[in-house]
Scaffold this active site. Structure first.
Site, PDB file in Angstrom:
ATOM      1  N   ASP A  88       2.580   5.270  -6.695  1.00 28.66           N
ATOM      2  CA  ASP A  88       3.832   5.155  -5.945  1.00 28.66           C
ATOM      3  C   ASP A  88       5.072   5.000  -6.823  1.00 28.66           C
ATOM      4  O   ASP A  88       6.189   5.007  -6.307  1.00 28.66           O
ATOM      5  CB  ASP A  88       3.735   3.943  -4.999  1.00 28.66           C
ATOM      6  CG  ASP A  88       2.757   4.214  -3.871  1.00 28.66           C
ATOM      7  OD1 ASP A  88       1.830   3.408  -3.679  1.00 28.66           O
ATOM      8  OD2 ASP A  88       2.897   5.275  -3.223  1.00 28.66           O
ATOM      9  N   HIS A 110      -2.553  -2.400  -9.597  1.00 28.22           N
ATOM     10  CA  HIS A 110      -3.528  -1.755  -8.719  1.00 28.22           C
ATOM     11  C   HIS A 110      -4.794  -2.608  -8.690  1.00 28.22           C
ATOM     12  O   HIS A 110      -5.170  -3.195  -9.699  1.00 28.22           O
ATOM     13  CB  HIS A 110      -3.879  -0.353  -9.256  1.00 28.22           C
ATOM     14  CG  HIS A 110      -4.493   0.528  -8.224  1.00 28.22           C
ATOM     15  ND1 HIS A 110      -5.835   0.492  -7.927  1.00 28.22           N
ATOM     16  CD2 HIS A 110      -3.945   1.439  -7.385  1.00 28.22           C
ATOM     17  CE1 HIS A 110      -6.082   1.375  -6.965  1.00 28.22           C
ATOM     18  NE2 HIS A 110      -4.953   1.962  -6.615  1.00 28.22           N
ATOM     19  N   HIS A 162       0.864  -1.201   0.000  1.00 26.99           N
ATOM     20  CA  HIS A 162       0.000   0.000   0.000  1.00 26.99           C
ATOM     21  C   HIS A 162       0.892   1.241   0.000  1.00 26.99           C
ATOM     22  O   HIS A 162       1.725   1.383  -0.876  1.00 26.99           O
ATOM     23  CB  HIS A 162      -0.940  -0.100   1.214  1.00 26.99           C
ATOM     24  CG  HIS A 162      -2.082   0.861   1.244  1.00 26.99           C
ATOM     25  ND1 HIS A 162      -2.456   1.664   0.202  1.00 26.99           N
ATOM     26  CD2 HIS A 162      -2.949   1.159   2.257  1.00 26.99           C
ATOM     27  CE1 HIS A 162      -3.495   2.409   0.551  1.00 26.99           C
ATOM     28  NE2 HIS A 162      -3.816   2.128   1.798  1.00 26.99           N
TER      29      HIS A 162
HETATM   30  C1  SDX Z   1      -1.572   2.078  -3.359  1.00 25.47           C
HETATM   31  O1  SDX Z   1      -6.297   0.630  -3.270  1.00 25.47           O
HETATM   32  C2  SDX Z   1      -5.853   1.850  -3.488  1.00 25.47           C
HETATM   33  O2  SDX Z   1      -6.540   2.726  -3.952  1.00 25.47           O
HETATM   34  C3  SDX Z   1      -4.384   2.041  -3.075  1.00 25.47           C
HETATM   35  C4  SDX Z   1      -3.740   3.376  -3.474  1.00 25.47           C
HETATM   36  C5  SDX Z   1      -4.369   4.554  -2.728  1.00 25.47           C
HETATM   37  O3  SDX Z   1      -4.289   5.671  -3.238  1.00 25.47           O
HETATM   38  O4  SDX Z   1      -4.824   4.326  -1.587  1.00 25.47           O
HETATM   39  O5  SDX Z   1      -3.873   3.559  -4.878  1.00 25.47           O
HETATM   40  C6  SDX Z   1      -2.245   3.397  -3.109  1.00 25.47           C
HETATM   41  O6  SDX Z   1      -1.498   1.274  -2.466  1.00 25.47           O
HETATM   42  C7  SDX Z   1      -1.067   1.780  -4.746  1.00 25.47           C
HETATM   43  C8  SDX Z   1      -0.475   0.328  -4.869  1.00 25.47           C
HETATM   44  C9  SDX Z   1       0.964   0.371  -4.323  1.00 25.47           C
HETATM   45  N1  SDX Z   1       1.491  -0.998  -4.219  1.00 25.47           N
HETATM   46  C10 SDX Z   1       2.462  -1.443  -5.064  1.00 25.47           C
HETATM   47  O7  SDX Z   1       2.925  -0.783  -5.996  1.00 25.47           O
HETATM   48  C11 SDX Z   1       2.994  -2.843  -4.740  1.00 25.47           C
HETATM   49  C12 SDX Z   1       3.120  -3.666  -6.015  1.00 25.47           C
HETATM   50  N2  SDX Z   1       1.740  -3.930  -6.509  1.00 25.47           N
HETATM   51  C13 SDX Z   1       1.175  -5.211  -6.150  1.00 25.47           C
HETATM   52  O8  SDX Z   1       1.520  -5.707  -4.908  1.00 25.47           O
HETATM   53  C14 SDX Z   1      -0.311  -5.304  -6.537  1.00 25.47           C
HETATM   54  O9  SDX Z   1      -0.423  -4.846  -7.820  1.00 25.47           O
HETATM   55  C15 SDX Z   1      -1.347  -4.602  -5.681  1.00 25.47           C
HETATM   56  C16 SDX Z   1      -1.231  -4.963  -4.234  1.00 25.47           C
HETATM   57  C17 SDX Z   1      -1.251  -3.120  -5.820  1.00 25.47           C
HETATM   58  C18 SDX Z   1      -2.725  -5.045  -6.192  1.00 25.47           C
HETATM   59  O10 SDX Z   1      -2.792  -6.412  -5.945  1.00 25.47           O
HETATM   60  P1  SDX Z   1      -4.079  -7.277  -6.355  1.00 25.47           P
HETATM   61  O11 SDX Z   1      -5.162  -6.433  -6.903  1.00 25.47           O
HETATM   62  O12 SDX Z   1      -4.398  -8.168  -5.211  1.00 25.47           O
HETATM   63  O13 SDX Z   1      -3.554  -8.094  -7.579  1.00 25.47           O
HETATM   64  P2  SDX Z   1      -2.875  -9.512  -7.458  1.00 25.47           P
HETATM   65  O14 SDX Z   1      -1.810  -9.471  -6.386  1.00 25.47           O
HETATM   66  O15 SDX Z   1      -3.947 -10.530  -7.368  1.00 25.47           O
HETATM   67  O16 SDX Z   1      -2.104  -9.602  -8.866  1.00 25.47           O
HETATM   68  C19 SDX Z   1      -2.738 -10.141  -9.995  1.00 25.47           C
HETATM   69  C20 SDX Z   1      -1.607 -10.758 -10.780  1.00 25.47           C
HETATM   70  C21 SDX Z   1      -0.794 -11.789  -9.975  1.00 25.47           C
HETATM   71  O17 SDX Z   1      -0.189 -12.653 -10.925  1.00 25.47           O
HETATM   72  P3  SDX Z   1      -0.873 -14.139 -11.126  1.00 25.47           P
HETATM   73  O18 SDX Z   1      -1.039 -14.746  -9.752  1.00 25.47           O
HETATM   74  O19 SDX Z   1      -2.193 -13.845 -11.817  1.00 25.47           O
HETATM   75  O20 SDX Z   1       0.103 -14.874 -12.009  1.00 25.47           O
HETATM   76  O21 SDX Z   1      -0.638  -9.729 -11.131  1.00 25.47           O
HETATM   77  C22 SDX Z   1       0.595 -10.004 -10.502  1.00 25.47           C
HETATM   78  C23 SDX Z   1       0.318 -10.978  -9.368  1.00 25.47           C
HETATM   79  O22 SDX Z   1       1.478 -11.763  -9.090  1.00 25.47           O
HETATM   80  N3  SDX Z   1       1.091  -8.733  -9.992  1.00 25.47           N
HETATM   81  C24 SDX Z   1       2.347  -8.316 -10.094  1.00 25.47           C
HETATM   82  C25 SDX Z   1       2.354  -7.042  -9.529  1.00 25.47           C
HETATM   83  N4  SDX Z   1       1.126  -6.720  -9.098  1.00 25.47           N
HETATM   84  C26 SDX Z   1       0.345  -7.777  -9.379  1.00 25.47           C
HETATM   85  N5  SDX Z   1       3.440  -8.916 -10.621  1.00 25.47           N
HETATM   86  C27 SDX Z   1       4.576  -8.180 -10.556  1.00 25.47           C
HETATM   87  N6  SDX Z   1       4.698  -6.944 -10.037  1.00 25.47           N
HETATM   88  C28 SDX Z   1       3.590  -6.349  -9.508  1.00 25.47           C
HETATM   89  N7  SDX Z   1       3.689  -5.127  -8.990  1.00 25.47           N
END
Ligand code: SDX
Length: 437
Positions: A366, A310, A269
C-alpha cells in the site's frame, strides 16, 4: 536416532506425557483436548488472539515466505506474472490452478466480458446513497444486494451455479466500483464496453464523458493491469479470512465477499493505501519528514507510518518493488506525483532507523500504490476500491477452496471466559451503578 513426526509434551500439573502428531509443521489444536487434570476437565485449548500463529486451512492457491519476501500464485513468482501475464490470465490461474491455453483464456475472457452489466435496479439502489458516501461503503452494500438478484446463488455445492456467481462477481465489481465513483462525482453512469479489456473497460466507465467511445492510454491501462495482478490474492489475509469465515455458514458468495470488502475497508488493511496518501499530504514537504518520523517513534497520537509493516513480510514486500517500477512508467505519462519525494525520503530514513529495522518494518503493497492511483486521477477514497476489484478473484478462489474442503465446517472458535462467576439476580434495591467497560 530415529526421528518421529511427533511432539512429546509433559503436563507438569499431572506428570502425564502425551504424544502429538506433527504434520506440515503443525499440531492439530484439537489434539490438545486430551490433556486434562481430571475427567471433568474440558481439556487444553490453544489461545491465539488475532491468529498470529494459527493455520485456519490448507490452501494450494498462494504461497508467501515473509522472511525471504517471496509471493507465488499457484507456484508462479509474482515478479514473472507481473512482467509477462495479464490480470484475467492470472485470475484464471488462481481459480483453476494452471495457466490457460489460448482457447481457455478466450472463453474465460468472453464470459467475464459478457457479465459486466448489472440489473437496472442496481442503479436506483445506488442513487439512494448521499453524494459524499464513501465508495467502499457503496461497494459493500451493493455487492450484498446482488445476492437478492441471484437467489440460486445459495446452491453453493452445485459447481455450475457456484462458478457463474464467481464469474458475475469478478465481472461486475469494476462496474459497481465505477458506478460508485460516478455517483460521488454527480456524473451519469457509463455502461460497460465489450470492445475494451477488463481494465480498459473500467477506465472507460470512470473517465468517459460526452464521447461515444473511450480509448484508454495503453501505458496507464497496462500499469493498472499489473497493479491488479499484484493485488489479486495474498493467502489468508484479514479480508480473505473474513470471506472464508462468513462463507463457512454456507451463505451465498455475494454475502461472503461482502465480508471481505468490509474487512478490506479498514485502514490497517486495504484502507491503508488511502491512509498513506493522507499521511503524505499531512507531512506536506520533505523537510518535515524527520519530525513525522519522530512522532511515529514516540507513539505521539498513535501515529503509524502507514504503508509500512506487515504481519507476514518481515522483509521488503515483493509487490512494493514492482509497484515502484510501475510508478516510473505512469509518471512518464501523468507527470511525477510531487508526493513521491516525500514517500522516498520516508522510506530512506525508515530503512536505516533502528525503530523500524528492529521491528522489521518495510514498505508494503500500500505504500506506493496510492501515488500511482492519484497520478491517474483517482480520489483517495477510490484507492481501497481499486484494491477490492482485483482481490475479488482471490476472495472467490479461496471461498470455493473452502466450500470444497472436506475438513472445513462452520467456523466457531472458543474463548477464555474472564467474566463474573455464576451469581443470582440482584433486586433493584441491592444494585449500585454499573461498572463501565
Ligand atoms: C495489507 O495480511 C496481508 O496479507 C495484508 C495485505 C494483503 O495483500 O492482503 O498484504 C494488504 O493489509 C498490507 C498492510 C497495510 N497496512 C498498513 O500499511 C498499516 C500500517 N501497518 C501496521 O498497522 C501494521 O504493520 C500491520 C497491521 C500491517 C501489521 O501489524 P501486526 O503484524 O499486528 O504488527 P504489530 O501491530 O504488532 O506491530 C509490531 C510492532 C509494534 O511496536 P511495539 O508494540 O513492538 O513497540 O511494530 C510497530 C507496532 O507499533 N508497527 C508500526 C507499524 N507497524 C507496526 N509502527 C509504526 N508504523 C507502522 N506502520
Amino acid at each position: 536416532m530415529a526421528t518421529k513426526d511427533t511432539l512429546t509434551v509433559t503436563d507438569n500439573r499431572t506428570g502425564k506425557t502425551y504424544e502429538l502428531a506433527v504434520k506440515d509443521g503443525c499440531i492439530r489444536t484439537a489434539d490438545l483436548r486430551q490433556i486434562k487434570v481430571d475427567e471433568k476437565d474440558f481439556g487444553l485449548m490453544g489461545y491465539d488472539p488475532a491468529f498470529l500463529n494459527t493455520a485456519n486451512c490448507r490452501s494450494a492457491i498462494t504461497f508467501i515466505d515473509g522472511d525471504k519476501g517471496i509471493l507465488e500464485y499457484r507456484g508462479y513468482p509474482i515478479e514473472q506474472l507481473a512482467e509477462k501475464s495479464s490480470f484475467l490470465e492470472v485470475a484464471y490461474l488462481l481459480l483453476n490452478g494452471e495457466l490457460p491455453t489460448k482457447q481457455e483464456i478466450d472463453e474465460f475472457t468472453y464470459i467475464i466480458t459478457h457479465h459486466t452489466y448489472v440489473h437496472e435496479n442496481i442503479k436506483s439502489f445506488m442513487d439512494g446513497f448521499r453524494y459524499d458516501a464513501h465508495p467502499m461503503s457503496m461497494l459493500a452494500s451493493t455487492v450484498a444486494a446482488l445476492s437478492s438478484f441471484y437467489p440460486d446463488a445459495k446452491n453453493i455445492k452445485d459447481r455450475t451455479t457456484r462458478r457463474i456467481q464467481m464469474m458475475r462477481l469478478i465481472a461486475k465489481m469494476p462496474t459497481i466500483a465505477a458506478f460508485s465513483y460516478r455517483h460521488s462525482m454527480g456524473l451519469p453512469y457509463v455502461y460497460p464496453d465489450n470492445e475494451l479489456s477488463y481494465v480498459g473497460n473500467y477506465l472507460a466507465m470512470i473517465r468517459k464523458i460526452g464521447t461515444a467511445t473511450y480509448k484508454p492510454n495503453p501505458i496507464l491501462e497496462r500499469a493498472l493491469d499489473v497493479l491488479f495482478i499484484l493485488h489479486a490474492d495474498h493467502e489468508q489475509n484479514c479480508s480473505t479470512t473474513a470471506t472464508r469465515i462468513v462463507g463457512s455458514s454456507q451463505v451465498d458468495p455475494y454475502s461472503a465477499v461482502t465480508a471481505g470488502i468490509t474487512a478490506l475497508y479498514g485502514p490497517l488493511h486495504g484502507g491503508a493505501n488511502e491512509a498513506v496518501l493522507r499521511m503524505l499530504r499531512e507531512i506536506g514537504h520533505v523537510s518535515r519528514v524527520p519530525e513525522f518520523i519522530k512522532q511515529v517513534k514516540s507513539g505521539e497520537g498513535e501515529k503509524k507510518l502507514m504503508g509500512f509493516g506487515h504481519r507476514v513480510y518481515k522483509s521488503y514486500d515483493p509487490r512494493a518493488k514492482v509497484i515502484k517500477q510501475q510508478a516510473d512508467k505512469v509518471f512518464e505519462v501523468t507527470g511525477k506525483n510531487p508526493l513521491l519525494d516525500i514517500a522516498t525520503e520516508l522510506e530512506r530514513i525508515a530503512l536505516q532507523d533502528d525503530y523500524f529495522v528492529k521491528r522489521k518494518l518495510y514498505p508494503n503493497v500500500d505504500f506506493y500504490s496510492g501515488l500511482i492511483y492519484e497520478a491517474m486521477g483517482f480520489p483517495a477514497e477510490m484507492f481501497p476500491v481499486l484494491f477490492a476489484i482485483p482481490r475479488t478473484v482471490g476472495w472467490v478462489a479461496q471461498w470455493e477452496e473452502m466450500v470444497l474442503d472436506e475438513e472445513q465446517k462452520i467456523a466457531r472458535p472458543r474463548q477464555v471466559y474472564t467474566g463474573h462467576p455464576r451469581r443470582d439476580y440482584a433486586p433493584m434495591e441491592k444494585r449500585t451503578s454499573g461498572a463501565r467497560p
